[in-house]
Scaffold this motif. Structure first.
Motif, PDB file in Angstrom:
ATOM      1  N   HIS A   3       0.844  -1.193   0.000  1.00 24.83           N
ATOM      2  CA  HIS A   3       0.000   0.000   0.000  1.00 24.83           C
ATOM      3  C   HIS A   3       0.878   1.242   0.000  1.00 24.83           C
ATOM      4  O   HIS A   3       1.803   1.360   0.803  1.00 24.83           O
ATOM      5  CB  HIS A   3      -0.912  -0.006   1.223  1.00 24.83           C
ATOM      6  CG  HIS A   3      -1.894  -1.120   1.192  1.00 24.83           C
ATOM      7  ND1 HIS A   3      -2.900  -1.196   0.262  1.00 24.83           N
ATOM      8  CD2 HIS A   3      -2.026  -2.226   1.966  1.00 24.83           C
ATOM      9  CE1 HIS A   3      -3.599  -2.298   0.453  1.00 24.83           C
ATOM     10  NE2 HIS A   3      -3.094  -2.937   1.475  1.00 24.83           N
ATOM     11  N   GLU A  35      -7.033  -6.465  -3.276  1.00 23.38           N
ATOM     12  CA  GLU A  35      -6.733  -5.203  -2.591  1.00 23.38           C
ATOM     13  C   GLU A  35      -5.612  -4.463  -3.295  1.00 23.38           C
ATOM     14  O   GLU A  35      -5.420  -3.271  -3.058  1.00 23.38           O
ATOM     15  CB  GLU A  35      -6.382  -5.456  -1.128  1.00 23.38           C
ATOM     16  CG  GLU A  35      -5.057  -6.134  -0.866  1.00 23.38           C
ATOM     17  CD  GLU A  35      -4.814  -6.336   0.620  1.00 23.38           C
ATOM     18  OE1 GLU A  35      -4.905  -7.486   1.083  1.00 23.38           O
ATOM     19  OE2 GLU A  35      -4.511  -5.353   1.304  1.00 23.38           O
ATOM     20  N   TYR A  36      -4.873  -5.159  -4.174  1.00 22.70           N
ATOM     21  CA  TYR A  36      -3.791  -4.523  -4.913  1.00 22.70           C
ATOM     22  C   TYR A  36      -4.154  -4.291  -6.377  1.00 22.70           C
ATOM     23  O   TYR A  36      -3.308  -3.882  -7.183  1.00 22.70           O
ATOM     24  CB  TYR A  36      -2.524  -5.378  -4.825  1.00 22.70           C
ATOM     25  CG  TYR A  36      -2.090  -5.645  -3.402  1.00 22.70           C
ATOM     26  CD1 TYR A  36      -2.139  -6.927  -2.859  1.00 22.70           C
ATOM     27  CD2 TYR A  36      -1.647  -4.607  -2.587  1.00 22.70           C
ATOM     28  CE1 TYR A  36      -1.763  -7.171  -1.552  1.00 22.70           C
ATOM     29  CE2 TYR A  36      -1.266  -4.839  -1.278  1.00 22.70           C
ATOM     30  CZ  TYR A  36      -1.323  -6.120  -0.759  1.00 22.70           C
ATOM     31  OH  TYR A  36      -0.960  -6.347   0.531  1.00 22.70           O
ATOM     32  N   ASN A  66      -3.562  -0.726  -7.552  1.00 25.76           N
ATOM     33  CA  ASN A  66      -2.129  -0.493  -7.823  1.00 25.76           C
ATOM     34  C   ASN A  66      -1.740  -1.077  -9.173  1.00 25.76           C
ATOM     35  O   ASN A  66      -0.932  -0.508  -9.916  1.00 25.76           O
ATOM     36  CB  ASN A  66      -1.273  -1.150  -6.732  1.00 25.76           C
ATOM     37  CG  ASN A  66      -1.355  -0.427  -5.404  1.00 25.76           C
ATOM     38  OD1 ASN A  66      -1.980   0.622  -5.287  1.00 25.76           O
ATOM     39  ND2 ASN A  66      -0.724  -0.998  -4.384  1.00 25.76           N
ATOM     40  N   LYS A 125     -12.801  -2.776  -2.803  1.00 25.44           N
ATOM     41  CA  LYS A 125     -11.491  -3.004  -3.420  1.00 25.44           C
ATOM     42  C   LYS A 125     -11.616  -3.124  -4.943  1.00 25.44           C
ATOM     43  O   LYS A 125     -10.769  -2.634  -5.690  1.00 25.44           O
ATOM     44  CB  LYS A 125     -10.839  -4.254  -2.835  1.00 25.44           C
ATOM     45  CG  LYS A 125     -10.488  -4.132  -1.363  1.00 25.44           C
ATOM     46  CD  LYS A 125      -9.935  -5.439  -0.807  1.00 25.44           C
ATOM     47  CE  LYS A 125      -9.396  -5.297   0.615  1.00 25.44           C
ATOM     48  NZ  LYS A 125     -10.374  -4.793   1.571  1.00 25.44           N
ATOM     49  N   SER A 175      -4.045   5.479  -6.887  1.00 28.97           N
ATOM     50  CA  SER A 175      -3.631   4.557  -5.819  1.00 28.97           C
ATOM     51  C   SER A 175      -3.290   5.267  -4.511  1.00 28.97           C
ATOM     52  O   SER A 175      -2.772   4.644  -3.596  1.00 28.97           O
ATOM     53  CB  SER A 175      -2.443   3.702  -6.274  1.00 28.97           C
ATOM     54  OG  SER A 175      -1.399   4.504  -6.784  1.00 28.97           O
ATOM     55  N   ILE A 180      -4.004   6.566  -0.835  1.00 26.93           N
ATOM     56  CA  ILE A 180      -4.899   6.015   0.169  1.00 26.93           C
ATOM     57  C   ILE A 180      -5.153   6.974   1.329  1.00 26.93           C
ATOM     58  O   ILE A 180      -5.994   6.704   2.197  1.00 26.93           O
ATOM     59  CB  ILE A 180      -4.393   4.661   0.716  1.00 26.93           C
ATOM     60  CG1 ILE A 180      -3.010   4.812   1.359  1.00 26.93           C
ATOM     61  CG2 ILE A 180      -4.362   3.617  -0.383  1.00 26.93           C
ATOM     62  CD1 ILE A 180      -2.526   3.505   1.982  1.00 26.93           C
ATOM     63  N   SER A 188      -8.185   1.318   5.636  1.00 24.75           N
ATOM     64  CA  SER A 188      -6.801   1.745   5.854  1.00 24.75           C
ATOM     65  C   SER A 188      -6.333   1.289   7.230  1.00 24.75           C
ATOM     66  O   SER A 188      -7.102   1.257   8.181  1.00 24.75           O
ATOM     67  CB  SER A 188      -6.684   3.270   5.765  1.00 24.75           C
ATOM     68  OG  SER A 188      -6.928   3.727   4.465  1.00 24.75           O
ATOM     69  N   ASN A 210       4.007   1.422   4.918  1.00 30.74           N
ATOM     70  CA  ASN A 210       3.302   0.152   4.823  1.00 30.74           C
ATOM     71  C   ASN A 210       2.885  -0.272   6.219  1.00 30.74           C
ATOM     72  O   ASN A 210       3.097   0.464   7.192  1.00 30.74           O
ATOM     73  CB  ASN A 210       4.191  -0.906   4.162  1.00 30.74           C
ATOM     74  CG  ASN A 210       5.537  -1.029   4.849  1.00 30.74           C
ATOM     75  OD1 ASN A 210       5.589  -1.201   6.073  1.00 30.74           O
ATOM     76  ND2 ASN A 210       6.615  -0.941   4.094  1.00 30.74           N
TER      77      ASN A 210
END
Lengths: 229, 295
Positions: free
Chosen positions: A41, A73-74, A77, A108, B126, B128, B144, B179
């Motif tokens: 993330h 969830e990725y 990205n 997501k 992307s 967050i 999150s 992260n």
């Protein structure tokens, strides 16, 4: 013979100093780079320069991630990275991904789906006419996906995102398309809730005329130029 | 020498989730955040509790990888989880200036949305989290982790890195990219987040008179059997002792608290931290030079 040896040495030197752009990195090295970048993330977003440097060889690996439900969830990205590579090989798979879902989707998934116009806009920076066609259709409200997300209107959502996509192309065709949207839709923009999108798109397009693309996509770009400790 | 191993009780979870007693609250630094979600963004109170628990753990524990200092800051939710916006207005997707402003203007400090693509003039689908520089609000995406909340809260604080980042170590919580392992704070960052830096104990022999209430043990504690203490270590109620992993408490006497809870735990990175809690008038005896080791 001496000339032959000199030419051979020169060729070796050119290859050596050209780095990985000429010498293909191993698949495992590329996969490791993709994993480190995409499967994490990023609070301020995927790094544009790092993603762009992956090159088109990364596209098949990224598309595999989009097919893996355990990694959803990725997915956002992954979509962004596919866009940042700015290669037309990713265009059709991204559009297929947008239409791959039916019915109500989760948070997501909708993040990734709604990011497709942005990614297509990045691909459009290379002038791809199919990318611009997709974005114009989207901005005019003609994208009709089969998925839903709560009370959100996906057609309007994708229209706004497509306007953003036209802007982030940084291409004259993108700016011209935004001009046409404003001229043709006029007052309808306010009613459809697109006015705020167009305003932001104009701001991004204007910045892209004078600033590097990385400065638009990563808020810490200018800070990292100075390498603040 | 007999070695005692601690059994994991998940006491730290209780410590972080349970409402503080009046005495505990008085000795803690607390920051209260009102949280609203966009009406179209799915977020339950249970999920928000998990995020707050994670945020508290991130600031309070020592990150042994980076230069870090445990920071005593109790992050609590103010009021109930509220909503802002109207159904179908699109505000759950922060992808333009207008919607970002609406999120920042929502009641409370924290606004939770479905997706953030725009923040402060930059666009990236992307993203967050997005925080107001030296302002009173920040926005995070639903689901999150606590590190995102703390990072954006950091941007709200005037003078904290001039709204920038600290990139000296991978796990800095104010690094430009973070992260779920990011939890390292400096002493000044802790202070600017309105926290209190833990008092550091280090030394082979520690004569404890009036210990600070939030202690971070970085060297083994030895309670001498002879002398004025006679091996007896008494600490105040609601004191909190965090032991760096591998530290030991060695004695031939007793560890006790006269009239209230004392929390002792290792700053292990595991989710359910092993901990020791001495209840009211609790006593813990260590005989024959035995040790308690906090792993």
């Amino acid at each position: 013979m001496r000339m032959y040896k000199k030419l051979a040495a020169l060729a070796i030197g050119v290859v050596y100093f050209s780095g990985t752009t000429l010498l293909a990195q191993s698949p495992s090295e590329l996969e490791a780079r993709i994993e480190n970048l995409v499967l994490a993330h990023h609070i301020h977003g995927i790094d544009y320069l790092e993603a762009n440097a992956l090159g088109p060889n990364a596209i098949p690996v990224l598309l595999e991630i989009l097919e893996d439900e355990s990694l959803k969830e990725y997915w956002v990205n992954t979509v962004v990275t596919l866009g940042f590579i700015e290669h037309s090989n990713a265009l059709e798979p991204l559009i297929e991904f947008l239409y791959s879902r039916e019915g109500e989707v989760g948070v997501k998934t909708v993040r990734a789906l709604s990011a497709v116009p942005f990614a297509v806009g990045c691909i459009a920076s290379n002038g791809d006419p199919e990318a611009f066609s997709f974005l114009r259709n989207g901005a005019e409200g003609h994208l009709q996906p089969g998925w839903t997300f709560g009370a959100e209107d996906p057609v309007r959502l994708l229209a706004g995102k497509s306007a953003i996509g036209l802007a982030v192309s940084g291409h004259p065709q993108g700016r011209e398309a935004l001009d046409r949207i404003e001229q043709q839709r006029g007052a309808l923009l306010e009613d459809s809730g697109l006015m705020s999108y167009v305003a932001t798109a104009r701001m991004l397009a204007s910045r892209l005329e004078t600033e590097p693309r990385a400065a638009i996509f990563n808020p810490s770009f200018s800070e990292r130029q100075g390498e603040r400790p | 020498m007999r070695i005692f191993s601690l059994v994991a009780f998940a006491l730290l979870l209780e410590l972080l989730l349970g409402p503080p007693s009046a005495a505990f609250a008085q000795t803690q630094n607390m920051t209260s955040w009102q949280v609203t979600r966009h009406v179209d963004t799915p977020l339950t109170q249970a999920a928000l509790n998990v995020a707050f628990e994670d945020a508290n753990r991130k600031v309070r524990l020592d990150n042994e990888h980076c230069s870090d200092r445990p920071c005593q800051l109790n992050i609590v939710q103010l009021g109930e989880l509220g909503t802002y916006g109207s159904a179908g207005d699109g505000g759950a997707f922060i992808d333009n200036e207008s919607r970002l402003e609406a999120a920042f203007n929502a009641p409370g400090r924290v606004s939770v949305v479905t997706s953030i693509g725009y923040c402060g003039g930059e666009y990236n689908e992307s993203i967050i989290g997005c925080g107001q520089c030296s302002g009173g609000n920040f926005v995070v995406e639903a689901d999150s982790g606590g590190h995102v909340y703390v990072h954006e809260f950091g941007h709200n604080q005037q003078d904290l890195l001039d709204c920038g980042h600290r990139n000296s170590c991978d796990n800095n919580i104010m690094r430009w990219q973070i992260n779920s392992q990011s939890d390292a704070l400096t002493t000044s960052e802790c202070s600017m987040l309105t926290g209190i830096n833990a008092h550091e104990w280090c030394g082979e022999m520690i004569m404890l008179s009036e210990p600070e209430w939030f202690n971070w043990v970085t060297c083994p504690i030895y309670l001498p059997p002879d002398g004025p203490w006679n091996g007896l270590f008494v600490t105040k109620p609601f004191d909190e002792w965090q032991f760096r992993s591998g530290m030991t408490l060695t004695s031939n006497g007793e560890f006790s608290t006269p009239g209230g809870l004392v929390y002792m735990y290792s700053n292990s990175r595991e989710k359910d931290l092993p901990g020791l809690r001495l209840l009211e008038n609790g006593r813990l005896g260590i005989k024959n030079g035995g040790q308690i080791r906090f792993d």
